[in-house]
Write an enzyme that holds these catalytic residues in place. Sequence first.
Site, mmCIF file in Angstrom:
data_model
loop_
_atom_site.group_PDB
_atom_site.id
_atom_site.type_symbol
_atom_site.label_atom_id
_atom_site.label_comp_id
_atom_site.label_asym_id
_atom_site.label_seq_id
_atom_site.Cartn_x
_atom_site.Cartn_y
_atom_site.Cartn_z
ATOM 1 N N VAL A 173 3.003 -5.903 2.753
ATOM 2 C CA VAL A 173 2.548 -6.981 3.505
ATOM 3 C C VAL A 173 3.495 -8.450 3.397
ATOM 4 C CG1 VAL A 173 0.589 -7.991 4.051
ATOM 5 C CG2 VAL A 173 -0.225 -5.700 3.664
ATOM 6 N N ASP A 184 -13.144 2.407 6.285
ATOM 7 C CA ASP A 184 -12.658 1.763 5.500
ATOM 8 C C ASP A 184 -12.677 0.393 4.516
ATOM 9 O OD1 ASP A 184 -10.978 2.616 2.660
ATOM 10 O OD2 ASP A 184 -8.954 1.677 3.762
ATOM 11 N N GLY A 200 1.139 -1.379 -0.330
ATOM 12 C CA GLY A 200 0.060 -0.287 0.168
ATOM 13 C C GLY A 200 0.688 1.052 -0.403
ATOM 14 N N LYS A 221 2.571 -6.449 8.250
ATOM 15 C CA LYS A 221 2.831 -5.373 7.283
ATOM 16 C C LYS A 221 4.276 -5.110 7.913
ATOM 17 C CE LYS A 221 -0.565 -1.558 7.272
ATOM 18 N NZ LYS A 221 -2.024 -0.885 7.689
#
Length: 443
Positions: free
Chosen positions: A31, A138, A26, A45
């Site tokens: 990850v 989210d 991201g 992560k």
Amino acid sequence: MHIAPLSPDDPSELGGYELLGRIGQGGMGQVYLGESPGGEPAAVKVIKPSIVDSETRLRFAQEVEILKTIWGARIAALLDADPEADPPWLATEYVEGLDLSRHVASHGPLDALLTASLGATLAEALATVHKQGLLHRDLKPANVLLGPNGPKVIDFGLAVFAESSVSLTAANTVVGTPSCMPPEQANGEKPLTPAIDVYALGAVLLFTSTGHAPYRADNIHLLFHQVVDASIAPDLSRAPEELVSLLTAMLAHRPQDRPALDDVIRRCRALIEARGLKVAQARRRLTNFTAAPAHVLDDLLAVDRPATPRSTARARAGAAEAPGGRGEPEALAPEAAQQEAGFRPDRQEPEPPHAPPMPPAPVPRPTDPRLLFARIDTPTPPPAGTTMDEAAVKPDLIQPSSRPAGRSGGGRSSAPRRSLRHSAQARITAQRLREAYAANSPF
């Protein structure tokens, strides 16, 4: 789930977790698929070193503290974390399977029944989160993983405590995913309420059943304009008729006009029961349809991951313990999907001593080409020096799920055992794999 090999710049270990490959990335981090010393898989992560500063560490620490408070069967659990490490990292439960976005892109939208089952499942998960005083903020298709035990919600990096106006982001900054963001969140209103997750869930269910979001635009500025303009209705084209009323209510412009999550669950249950099924039956159908086959991590990484002493020893141990040196058989493909395609693979049982050979039973060809890979990944070219027959015909794909009495992993049976390589089912499996491989091969 696709697992990419580690790059030379990636760490090989974090917090005791051996990193096996990349499974996602991201804007803030990477990850990895990790494995604990005891063999437990985990999604690890890590914050990118290039953006690690006091603010990102604070946000990351907040995510860790929030994950510590969240529990629920549909939530990927926190396993361990160290926000003060260099780089900061956290490890959560690894869910083997595609996320909802990739599943719909690969296999198409789900029907109304399966969408309603997903809606009831996710609404219940969000209700659990809200009872703990949190908002997800989210929820989107990429944050719903379709695992072997059902869907699970991930990524609470933007989660906040309900009714809280505190934010770690700069003033006038909007965070979230615009395609699933409700108008009040897009406008930067504070405080936010549980209705924002109801809207996001409606956007997820619309995508699940149609393959598109409520609003679509060529640039993000036009998209934000559509989201916040009360005169522009969400696009419900191609939505199943049974879901239109529910989706319209969940995607209402004003928060107070959206249903509560308990009402969403009730309406999803009503749709399922109108089809003559119980909710648990619909959940099993959803899982059977969306779950990826079970995999051994070594098999997933066999092509991309270089051999290490630890992985080589693990592979040898597995080969020694498994019948025939091939490991345990994989889980059977979903029965519902097989029945819909008219395909019921015959189980192979050992023949009694001196029994005459049985003629091969006719097996109808499945009408859905995806069933050719119901229990395997997309075929990859075999290693050099290996024929397609040797690469395609694997005993663990065609062995029965239960072994005959008296046969142990390494023992011998007095009954003669047929060669799985030359059995009727093996020949059929090999032929289908060859045809499918030829059809999808780039050369």
